[in-house]
Motif scaffolding. Structure first.
Motif: not given
Length: 215
Positions: A189, A160-162, A185-186, A143, A192-193
């Motif tokens: 994320d 950074l994703g899973s 974090s933004v 987290r 990661a997408r």
């Protein structure tokens, strides 16, 4: 430089004026927090050649209500739209999205280095310039959070994703603020997408970096 000052009109202006009278150039101002009539602000400044950081802290400490939380040396400040430029670069080159974020993170967060870690092992898969030699990192519950290393370095960690996490570090500095953690974090994320749509073979080539060779 991070300062705490009264959250009222003119407080930041007085600090800026005091710095200007001794030739200090303010490159960037970022408000991190405003609460209970107090504000926390990060200033990116350029000092005259003969001036030491401690002198700046003393100048600000003389202003009533102003407290210096810490100061640290960092790279040149970036334009305020750099976050968008990083995201645009990851979209344009999805196969290098992880590299782009890691290489840009130190400047985006006024830090000294950044590294992408494999999940769950914590091994480094890509690191920015000047990343110190680090072994596997115990990630624990993944987290966004701020940490302090045994050597006193301040760290920021975000998923950074899973498959990956990003770790950002800076030395001789205050802890990462929750506002900075949200920013990291933004960006992580969003990156990661982008990576989610990259075929596995294009994610290859994230060879283990030997940070001790990076200067």
């Amino acid at each position: 430089m991070r300062i705490r000052l009264p959250d009222r009109p003119g407080a930041l202006g007085r600090a800026a004026a005091a710095l200007g009278t001794v030739g200090i150039d303010i490159h960037q101002v970022q408000a991190l927090e405003r609460a209970a009539n107090r504000a926390i602000v990060d200033l990116v400044v350029a000092l005259p050649a003969a001036m030491l950081p401690g002198a700046v802290a003393r100048i600000l400490a003389e202003i009533p209500g102003v407290r210096v939380e810490g100061s640290w040396q960092t790279s040149d400040s970036l334009d305020l739209d750099t976050d968008i430029e990083v995201l645009a670069e990851t979209v344009a080159n999805p196969g290098r999205a992880l590299h782009v974020l890691v290489d840009a993170a130190p400047k985006l967060l006024h830090a000294h280095w950044a590294a992408a870690l494999a999940v769950p092992g914590g091994d480094v898969v890509h690191a920015s310039w000047r990343t110190p030699k680090i072994g596997s990192v115990e990630l624990g519950t993944l987290r966004p959070r701020a940490l302090t290393a045994p050597d006193g370095s301040r760290l920021a960690l975000a998923p950074l994703g899973s498959r990956y996490a990003i770790l950002v570090g800076r030395r001789n500095a205050p802890p990462f603020h929750p506002t900075e953690l949200r920013k990291l974090s933004v960006l992580a994320d969003a990156t990661a997408r982008v990576l989610t749509g990259v075929p596995e073979q294009r994610r290859g080539g994230l060879s283990l970096v030997r940070p001790s060779t990076q200067g």
